[in-house]
Design an enzyme around this catalytic site. Structure first.
Site, PDB file in Angstrom:
ATOM      1  N   ARG A  62       0.857  -1.184   0.000  1.00  0.00           N
ATOM      2  CA  ARG A  62       0.000   0.000   0.000  1.00  0.00           C
ATOM      3  C   ARG A  62       0.894   1.234   0.000  1.00  0.00           C
ATOM      4  NH1 ARG A  62      -1.696   0.901   4.321  1.00  0.00           N
ATOM      5  NH2 ARG A  62      -0.952  -0.825   5.576  1.00  0.00           N
ATOM      6  N   TYR A  88      -1.592  -3.785  -6.778  1.00  0.00           N
ATOM      7  CA  TYR A  88      -1.312  -4.444  -5.492  1.00  0.00           C
ATOM      8  C   TYR A  88      -2.612  -4.550  -4.680  1.00  0.00           C
ATOM      9  CZ  TYR A  88      -0.153  -5.232  -0.684  1.00  0.00           C
ATOM     10  OH  TYR A  88      -0.155  -5.753   0.593  1.00  0.00           O
ATOM     11  N   LYS A 125      -9.547  -2.501   1.998  1.00  0.00           N
ATOM     12  CA  LYS A 125      -9.180  -1.312   2.765  1.00  0.00           C
ATOM     13  C   LYS A 125     -10.043  -0.103   2.366  1.00  0.00           C
ATOM     14  CE  LYS A 125      -5.886  -3.527   4.804  1.00  0.00           C
ATOM     15  NZ  LYS A 125      -6.080  -3.965   6.190  1.00  0.00           N
ATOM     16  N   HIS A 170     -10.155  -2.004  11.958  1.00  0.00           N
ATOM     17  CA  HIS A 170      -9.077  -2.845  11.448  1.00  0.00           C
ATOM     18  C   HIS A 170      -8.794  -3.923  12.501  1.00  0.00           C
ATOM     19  CE1 HIS A 170      -4.702  -2.850   9.678  1.00  0.00           C
ATOM     20  NE2 HIS A 170      -5.437  -3.797   9.160  1.00  0.00           N
ATOM     21  N   SER A 181      -0.800  -3.275  10.700  1.00  0.00           N
ATOM     22  CA  SER A 181      -0.515  -4.214   9.615  1.00  0.00           C
ATOM     23  C   SER A 181       0.719  -5.057   9.943  1.00  0.00           C
ATOM     24  CB  SER A 181      -0.238  -3.447   8.331  1.00  0.00           C
ATOM     25  OG  SER A 181      -1.326  -2.607   8.074  1.00  0.00           O
ATOM     26  N   ALA A 182       0.620  -6.339   9.613  1.00  0.00           N
ATOM     27  CA  ALA A 182       1.748  -7.273   9.746  1.00  0.00           C
ATOM     28  C   ALA A 182       2.266  -7.406  11.182  1.00  0.00           C
ATOM     29  CB  ALA A 182       2.878  -6.890   8.787  1.00  0.00           C
ATOM     30  N   CYS A 183       1.376  -7.306  12.174  1.00  0.00           N
ATOM     31  CA  CYS A 183       1.756  -7.544  13.574  1.00  0.00           C
ATOM     32  C   CYS A 183       1.155  -8.844  14.082  1.00  0.00           C
ATOM     33  CB  CYS A 183       1.288  -6.401  14.465  1.00  0.00           C
ATOM     34  SG  CYS A 183       2.316  -4.956  14.361  1.00  0.00           S
ATOM     35  N   ASP A 192      -8.884  -9.546   9.639  1.00  0.00           N
ATOM     36  CA  ASP A 192      -8.385  -8.201   9.304  1.00  0.00           C
ATOM     37  C   ASP A 192      -9.383  -7.073   9.592  1.00  0.00           C
ATOM     38  OD1 ASP A 192      -6.273  -6.577   8.275  1.00  0.00           O
ATOM     39  OD2 ASP A 192      -7.330  -6.386   6.375  1.00  0.00           O
ATOM     40  N   ARG A 198       2.230 -12.168  -0.419  1.00  0.00           N
ATOM     41  CA  ARG A 198       0.898 -12.431   0.144  1.00  0.00           C
ATOM     42  C   ARG A 198       0.287 -13.719  -0.368  1.00  0.00           C
ATOM     43  NH1 ARG A 198      -1.491  -8.364   3.719  1.00  0.00           N
ATOM     44  NH2 ARG A 198       0.139  -6.809   3.821  1.00  0.00           N
TER      45      ARG A 198
HETATM   46  C1  OXD Z   1      -2.709  -4.307   5.796  1.00  0.00           C
HETATM   47  C2  OXD Z   1      -3.272  -5.487   5.153  1.00  0.00           C
HETATM   48  O1  OXD Z   1      -1.807  -3.693   5.249  1.00  0.00           O
HETATM   49  O2  OXD Z   1      -4.141  -6.120   5.769  1.00  0.00           O
HETATM   50  O3  OXD Z   1      -3.162  -3.975   6.899  1.00  0.00           O
HETATM   51  O4  OXD Z   1      -2.896  -5.795   4.018  1.00  0.00           O
HETATM   52 MN    MN Z   2      -4.850  -5.112   7.525  1.00  0.00          MN
END
Ligand code: OXD
Ligand code: MN
Length: 601
Positions: free
Chosen positions: A88, A216, A225, A245, A267-269, A294, A386
């Site tokens: 993103r 993407y 999103k 989120h 994101s990505a945690c 998500d 992904r």
């Molecule tokens: C993000 C996703 O970036 O879920 O949060 O892809």
């Molecule tokens: Mn996300």
């Protein structure tokens, strides 16, 4: 099923099938877009298996997808994105409200007229030589009062095939749209996939999205999103619900008691890992099932509780680091009918990534298509590579994921990736304090968005990149929601990523997180003690079950739960960075919470 009807096209445009909708608004808009975009052909997506087969074959023939080894990975395909288009891009993401103030200080803004003019200018003739696909999709289970309908126009077959995984699309959505249903318009064109001509623009007041110059997922699967979070949050503010989120999961005890939890991590945690976690042996008989990984849409129910649905139908998860230890359910979810993007490709048509089980392949092609060996300096898979997999593949899928009523949420958990300062868990004193805890969340940056990896950035409610209006008003909306809830969820903060002085993670994480979840659930049900700390209610070290933990020293529990007052004085100053930026828009309640925290410290 909707009847096919006549749809008159300009003579230069071929049709691959008949128009499935009588909706006058959609037909007029599509006609207008045909004139603007000038495609060679139009295809109305119906969501059938036959359509999937045809489009997949075309994508393979065009080199957009590579068929993977069907014995190892049945129904799976591989896609490489343009190397300039792998995440993103927040600097290209705009909220085009009528005034700048409505978008607020944390969003990029442009006046709607100026943005329309710019983007329609770029789109003129953009689909010459291409097929224009029209996708109707549902965000949410069919028939749910929370579900919204979107219609996306795109020139990307990859988008069509991914939307099929990520949403309920085709006839099911055309039917729910009917002849006069309201819907979100989404226009996507890859143009020439050029970062200079990349814009993801949202027009909340027109319920419209335009995304150009990217292919993407996060920029172009417009249900995710763009609709489910940015426009969703705006709609939720006006309609009295929340678009967040957040993952949603169900915890079932051996006695059959079910508790639903929603959690927001940037994101990505590890949201996907948490949502699919498998409890360790010590928790035999406990079951965690996934409702969403998500996004959560949440609305007060008639009983005064907050009910949540997952608007999506698939997972678009980060691949690297996923293995049968970190997330066995994700491994199984992506074992079939999955589209992989930007992982590495092995000579036998399998996929590989850093952190996958087993040894690295002796050689493979990296995400850019270059020869890779374990001696290569570059990573084989892009860190933000992904998988897009249908949620039905998840062995731990909760049946409630398809329930139109949604599930009643008992706990909301905020969390981030923090090497220091943040203890393993604490509970906010009350809803308003919880809003403050969410509003001041911070996390070390990861690869999901372009930026500097490792630096702490404030990410209120993990929504900074996804709030479709002024973030100060968003906080006010959170505060107002309390008045609509007789039984609001309790609010918690967790940190699985705290490290000791040697830089070693203090908490084992992954499936062991259920130990913290159990304390959270017991708090929600009034079954366990908590001590007061300056941050909120905290567990006694003995109240987090550590039995059977092999890779954890029980003495570390004190450290992972500790609150360092000096660290926290610095933390409050760091939190101010964002608060200053938003100062004139911040609800007074949050400034008051800040004063109270300082006094407690
Ligand atoms: C993000 C996703 O970036 O879920 O949060 O892809
Ligand atoms: Mn996300």
């Amino acid at each position: 099923m909707t009847q096919a009807t006549q749809f008159h096209l300009p003579p230069s445009v071929k049709k691959s099938n008949d128009c499935p909708t009588e909706h006058a608004g959609v037909r007029a808009w599509v006609f207008e877009m045909i004139q603007l975009l000038q495609p060679d052909q139009i295809h109305w997506c119906d969501g059938t298996d036959v359509e999937k087969e045809n489009l997949t074959r075309q994508a393979v023939d065009a080199g957009i997808l590579i068929k993977l080894n069907q014995e190892k990975l049945p129904g799976c395909y591989y896609h490489r994105s343009n190397p300039n288009d792998v995440a993103r891009v927040e600097e290209c993401t705009f909220i085009c409200t009528r005034t700048k103030d409505e978008a607020g200080p944390t969003n990029n803004w442009m006046a709607p007229e100026a943005m329309y003019q710019k983007l329609y200018g770029m789109c003129r003739g953009a689909m010459k030589g291409r097929t224009m696909y029209v996708i109707a999709y549902l965000m949410g289970p069919p028939g749910s009062p929370l579900t919204k309908i979107g219609v996306e126009i795109t020139d990307s077959i990859y988008v069509v095939l991914s939307m099929r995984v990520m949403t309920r699309m085709g006839y099911v959505a055309w039917d729910q749209l009917g002849v006069d249903g309201s819907y979100t318009k989404g226009l996507h064109s890859m143009l020439d996939v050029n970062p200079q001509r990349r814009f993801i623009a949202h027009f909340p007041q027109d319920n419209m999205i335009i995304s150009v110059g990217s292919n993407y997922g996060g920029n172009v699967l417009l249900g995710k999103k763009c609709l489910a979070l940015r426009l969703g949050s705006y709609l939720g503010r006006d309609e009295g619900w929340m678009a967040e989120h957040m993952l949603i999961l169900a915890v079932e005890s051996p006695e059959g008691e079910k508790t639903y939890v929603a959690a927001a991590f940037p994101s990505a945690c590890g949201k996907t890992n948490f949502a699919m976690m498998i409890p360790p042996n010590r928790f035999k008989g406990w079951k965690i099932t996934t409702i969403g990984d998500d996004i959560a849409w949440m609305k007060p129910g008639s009983d005064g509780r907050l009910y949540a649905i997952n608007p999506e139908a698939g997972y678009f998860g980060v691949v690297p680091g996923t293995n049968s230890k970190s997330n066995p359910n994700a491994m199984l979810s992506m074992a079939k009918d999955t589209i992989y993007t930007n992982v590495a490709l092995t000579p036998d048509g399998d996929v590989w990534w850093e952190g996958k089980d087993g040894e690295p392949p002796k050689e493979c092609l990296d995400w850019k298509g270059n020869r890779w060996t374990p001696a290569s300096k570059e990573k084989a898979a892009h860190p933000n590579s992904r998988f897009a997999a249908p949620m039905a593949n998840n062995p731990a899928l909760a049946p409630e994921a398809n329930s139109p009523e949604g599930v009643p949420i008992s706990a909301i958990i905020f969390g981030g990736r923090r090497a220091s300062t943040m203890p393993l868990v604490f509970q906010a004193f009350n809803w308003i304090h919880g809003v403050y805890v969410g509003a001041t969340m911070g996390s070390e940056m990861t690869a999901a968005a372009a930026g500097t990896v490792g630096q702490v950035r404030r990410d209120p409610m993990a929504m900074l990149p996804f709030c479709g209006y002024n973030m100060g008003d968003y906080f006010s909306h959170w505060l107002k929601m309390r008045k609509l809830l007789k039984n609001p969820p309790k609010i918690f903060h967790v940190n699985w990523f705290r490290r000791n002085a040697e830089g070693k993670f203090l908490w084992p994480g992954y499936g062991e997180n259920v130990r913290v979840l159990k304390w959270i659930i017991d708090r929600c049900r009034g079954r366990v003690y908590a001590g007061e700390s300056p941050l909120g209610w905290m567990p006694d070290a003995k109240d987090i079950d550590t039995e059977g933990l092999t890779n954890f020293n029980p003495q570390d529990m004190e450290e992972v739960l500790s609150v360092d007052i000096e660290d926290w004085k610095r933390e409050v100053l760091l939190q101010d960075e964002l608060f200053y930026k938003m100062y004139s828009d911040l609800p007074k309640e949050l400034l008051f919470q800040r004063e109270l925290l300082i006094a407690r410290l």
